[in-house]
Design a protein around this motif. Structure first.
Motif, PDB file in Angstrom:
ATOM      1  N   HIS A 105     -22.937 -18.658   5.706  1.00 18.23           N
ATOM      2  CA  HIS A 105     -22.626 -19.242   3.727  1.00 18.23           C
ATOM      3  C   HIS A 105     -23.565 -19.424   3.524  1.00 18.23           C
ATOM      4  N   SER A 106     -25.099 -19.509   3.796  1.00 17.35           N
ATOM      5  CA  SER A 106     -25.936 -19.869   3.250  1.00 17.35           C
ATOM      6  C   SER A 106     -27.013 -18.881   2.691  1.00 17.35           C
ATOM      7  N   VAL A 134     -30.999 -20.894   2.818  1.00 17.91           N
ATOM      8  CA  VAL A 134     -31.491 -20.983   3.885  1.00 17.91           C
ATOM      9  C   VAL A 134     -33.312 -20.144   3.183  1.00 17.91           C
ATOM     10  N   SER A 184     -24.216 -26.912   5.883  1.00 17.99           N
ATOM     11  CA  SER A 184     -23.873 -26.497   5.100  1.00 17.99           C
ATOM     12  C   SER A 184     -24.631 -26.732   3.814  1.00 17.99           C
ATOM     13  N   LEU A 236     -30.303 -16.724   2.223  1.00 15.31           N
ATOM     14  CA  LEU A 236     -31.030 -15.893   3.183  1.00 15.31           C
ATOM     15  C   LEU A 236     -32.507 -16.063   1.735  1.00 15.31           C
ATOM     16  N   GLN A 279     -28.893 -22.087  11.338  1.00 13.30           N
ATOM     17  CA  GLN A 279     -27.459 -21.783  11.797  1.00 13.30           C
ATOM     18  C   GLN A 279     -27.427 -23.346  11.675  1.00 13.30           C
ATOM     19  N   MET A 284     -25.859 -15.535   9.588  1.00 16.64           N
ATOM     20  CA  MET A 284     -25.606 -16.910   8.689  1.00 16.64           C
ATOM     21  C   MET A 284     -24.546 -16.634   8.360  1.00 16.64           C
ATOM     22  N   ASP A 344     -26.969 -23.791   7.834  1.00 18.28           N
ATOM     23  CA  ASP A 344     -26.107 -22.940   7.410  1.00 18.28           C
ATOM     24  C   ASP A 344     -24.702 -23.438   8.009  1.00 18.28           C
ATOM     25  N   ARG A 345     -24.629 -23.512   8.583  1.00 15.62           N
ATOM     26  CA  ARG A 345     -23.421 -24.007   9.643  1.00 15.62           C
ATOM     27  C   ARG A 345     -22.933 -25.377  10.103  1.00 15.62           C
TER      28      ARG A 345
END
Length: 228
Positions: A182-183, A159, A155, A185, A148, A180, A151-152
């Motif tokens: 937006h990333s 990941v 950005s 994975l 996270q 997740m 991801d968050r």
């Protein structure tokens, strides 16, 4: 516009420091995989990277360089993936090497071709874990929190949950995926059969298959068919 790599479901990873015959390379590149990733933890040089790129470029498959040594960066790849180890205990593997590379080569960097990846290294016995001094004895909650953060908080477009040679915890992979926002994975580690490819691909956006190429070509090719 979606990133160039967003549709990728299956990627073969080739190590410039390992030997692969022309026949084997042909089978890999013509397998239907979405892309070839070139990279390795140790032994990657400018010369062996140039050689491998020149061989892969005979085919139409996209070819990307995952940079582990900025002195071995070779022009001509479609993308350059920049690992940032989120669970390292040494800042140089999160930002230090990157800053020095930009200091030395920023004036010539193809910025629109650079893609940062937030690595979470989970296999403490792997060469990459030892090299980066990654903290691998993570609880599920700690691993998800790293994901996270990538991801968050940071950005990052990718990941990457990396088990490097061992097949990972699929329950954890699922938890990471559900966290997740937006990333994209990526998952890598121990995918040496069609079944494992299916299991990982059901949870991750993209799976990366490497070691089995050098151990059993038929099983490596089965991982493409299982996903595609």
């Amino acid at each position: 516009m979606k990133p160039f790599y967003s549709p990728w479901r299956h990627v073969f990873k080739l190590d410039p420091d390992r030997t692969l015959s022309d026949e084997a390379l042909d089978r890999v590149c013509m397998s239907g995989t979405d892309a070839i990733m070139v990279g390795g933890s140790t032994g990657v040089t400018y010369d062996n990277t140039v050689e491998l790129l020149s061989r892969v470029r005979q085919y139409e498959v996209p070819c990307v360089l995952e940079i582990s040594n900025h002195e071995a960066v070779v022009p001509g790849f479609d993308l350059y993936m920049i690992p940032m180890v989120l669970n390292t205990t040494r800042a140089e593997w999160l930002i230090g090497h990157h800053q020095r590379a930009i200091r030395d080569y920023g004036y010539m960097m193809p910025w629109d071709q650079l893609v940062p990846e937030g690595y979470i290294i989970m296999n403490g016995d792997s060469a990459v874990a030892r090299l980066t001094e990654a903290q691998t004895d993570l609880t599920a909650e700690e691993a998800v929190a790293y994901a996270q953060a990538g991801d968050r908080l940071l950005s990052l477009p990718i990941v990457y949950l990396e088990y490097s040679g061992t097949f990972g915890d699929m329950e954890l992979l699922g938890r990471v995926k559900r966290s997740m926002h937006h990333s994209q994975l990526f998952y890598g580690g121990g995918i040496d059969s069609a079944l494992k490819a299916q299991q990982a691909a059901a949870l991750a956006d993209t799976i990366v298959v490497g070691n089995i190429i050098y151990e059993n070509m038929e099983r490596a090719l089965e991982t493409v068919r299982a996903v595609k």
